[in-house]
Write a protein that holds these residues in place. Sequence first.
Motif, short mmCIF file in Angstrom:
data_model
loop_
_atom_site.label_atom_id
_atom_site.label_comp_id
_atom_site.label_asym_id
_atom_site.label_seq_id
_atom_site.Cartn_x
_atom_site.Cartn_y
_atom_site.Cartn_z
N GLY A 96 12.52 53.37 38.77
CA GLY A 96 12.24 54.64 39.58
C GLY A 96 13.52 54.49 40.58
N TRP A 97 14.45 55.65 40.87
CA TRP A 97 15.64 55.76 41.58
C TRP A 97 15.38 55.00 42.73
N ASN A 98 14.22 55.48 43.40
CA ASN A 98 14.03 54.69 44.93
C ASN A 98 13.76 53.34 44.73
N SER A 99 13.24 52.89 43.67
CA SER A 99 12.87 51.48 43.75
C SER A 99 14.26 50.61 43.31
N THR A 100 15.13 51.58 42.63
CA THR A 100 16.61 50.85 42.25
C THR A 100 17.30 50.69 43.75
N LEU A 101 17.28 51.56 44.58
CA LEU A 101 18.17 51.67 45.72
C LEU A 101 17.61 50.59 46.59
N GLU A 102 16.20 50.40 46.66
CA GLU A 102 15.48 49.51 47.51
C GLU A 102 15.77 47.94 47.01
N THR A 103 15.93 47.75 45.80
CA THR A 103 16.07 46.51 45.34
C THR A 103 17.61 46.03 45.41
N ILE A 104 18.61 47.27 45.28
CA ILE A 104 20.12 47.06 45.55
C ILE A 104 20.32 46.67 46.83
N GLU B 171 11.47 52.90 55.24
CA GLU B 171 11.08 51.52 55.66
C GLU B 171 9.51 51.47 55.76
N SER B 172 9.18 50.31 55.94
CA SER B 172 7.54 50.02 55.83
C SER B 172 6.92 50.94 56.92
N ALA B 173 7.65 50.89 58.13
CA ALA B 173 7.06 51.84 59.36
C ALA B 173 6.78 53.27 58.83
N PHE C 2 8.21 39.53 41.71
CA PHE C 2 7.40 40.80 42.20
C PHE C 2 7.35 41.84 41.23
N LEU C 3 6.03 42.44 40.70
CA LEU C 3 5.94 43.10 39.74
C LEU C 3 5.23 44.47 40.36
N CYS C 4 6.03 45.56 40.18
CA CYS C 4 5.35 47.10 40.69
C CYS C 4 6.03 47.89 39.82
N PHE C 5 5.10 49.07 39.51
CA PHE C 5 5.79 49.88 38.47
C PHE C 5 5.48 51.53 39.09
N GLY C 6 5.69 51.42 40.47
CA GLY C 6 5.82 52.78 41.10
C GLY C 6 4.39 53.39 41.43
N ALA D 146 1.41 48.76 48.37
CA ALA D 146 2.13 47.61 49.09
C ALA D 146 3.26 48.03 49.44
N PRO D 147 3.92 47.50 50.83
CA PRO D 147 5.05 47.82 51.31
C PRO D 147 6.29 47.15 50.44
N GLN D 148 6.70 48.06 49.60
CA GLN D 148 7.56 47.68 48.68
C GLN D 148 8.82 46.92 49.33
N VAL D 149 9.53 47.75 50.13
CA VAL D 149 10.65 47.40 51.02
C VAL D 149 10.50 46.35 51.66
N ASP D 150 9.47 46.08 52.13
CA ASP D 150 9.13 44.84 53.00
C ASP D 150 9.06 43.50 52.05
N VAL D 151 8.63 43.69 50.80
CA VAL D 151 8.25 42.69 49.85
C VAL D 151 9.57 42.30 49.28
#
Length: 406
Positions: free
Chosen positions: A368-376, A254-256, A281-285, A349-354
């Motif tokens: 990345g797996w963290n990003s994959t779970l966040e977008t799911i 979470e962003s917090a 949104f473009l971000c490469f980790g 940047a706060p990816q989850v909030d974005v």
Amino acid sequence: MPTNTKQQTVVLYPFPGVGHVVPMAQLAKVFLRHGYDVTIVLIQPPPGLADFGASVIDRIAASNPAISFHVFPPISGTDLAGSGKNPLLLLLQLMRRYNDALETFLRSMPPCCLHSLVTTMFTAHAVDVGTKLPVPVYTFFAPAAATLAVVAQLPALLAGRTTPLRELETPLEFLGVPPLPASLLMPEVLEHPDEELCHTIVNVWKRVMEADGVPVNTFESLEARPVQALMDPRRCVPGRALPPVYCVGPLVCESADLLADQERHQCLAWLDLQPECSVVFLCFGSRGSLSAEPLREIAVGLEKSGQRFLWVLPTVAGTDDDSKNLDAVLPDGFLERTKDRGLVVKSWAPQVDVLRHQATGAFVTHCGWNSTLETITAGVPTLCWPLYAEQMLNKVLATVDMGIGD
């Protein structure tokens, strides 16, 4: 679970990279909710190696006061600058040298208070420390269950090989995973099995399956095939008993957890002004960086498309001062010409909030797996641009198994 957990501490020992520490901090919060005390043990990277996102890790520590953090000082004589060796190899070798410091730290705790030690896929050699104490050791696997299935089966595939995997022309068959060209594995394991880096990585991965259990950052309905394969050790790794595997995800940051001062990032205010589902949104980790040429191509494509975009671009491969070189890398006048429909963020940047913002309509990601779970969990479709590590495999999972991206 013990009834008197308040006096018991779980020690978490992650590999010192953002992609490992962030999900480990989420796991720490699970233990806290169950009444345990938690200490996360980190190393201070020596001179000659990157700081592995120290600023992000500092934010995690500052915004999670319930979690104790203990940092081992550098081991003397570990200035690795100019060694010429692969940084991952150097760090894996260094982590093993910290076993003595880890043992000393754990022995400093009253035995009745130490509940367990939790390692990661690149610190799994610390199972030796748990055996000596003794204390239960679990290996938290932050990547996908499919990656764990590959990690469990790869040592047997490499045993006795005299040629690199990269020379195989037929797809690799791992139980629970779609057929894979060898090129989709981590580049480091495609080398000759006797190469130092390949040999070191595989040996560490063998230790993963020697733990008392393996919690994985996934959920069974997302990865039913690899989870079921891992639950059947006689088929997954014939002749070897595997530890139990536990699905404990999705552990999403979470962003917090990353904003100690709780200030809202300026990019979110910009998103507030954009129409619903209109922004790419473009971000490469945290460690993903592209060289100047593909960055310019992306910029040209964004400009010609007329699409609204939010581009997190803190690093440019091959430059010493990333933020100052960014303007020189992008096409002349790009930022000025696109200022009414695009925003380039030159820092974290706060990816989850974005991803959860109503203006975000698509995500260009390194997989990345963290990003994959966040977008799911945010329900945002992805465009996959894998860069390193197991991201090629994650792309296959996202596009073939899960159907969430292209």
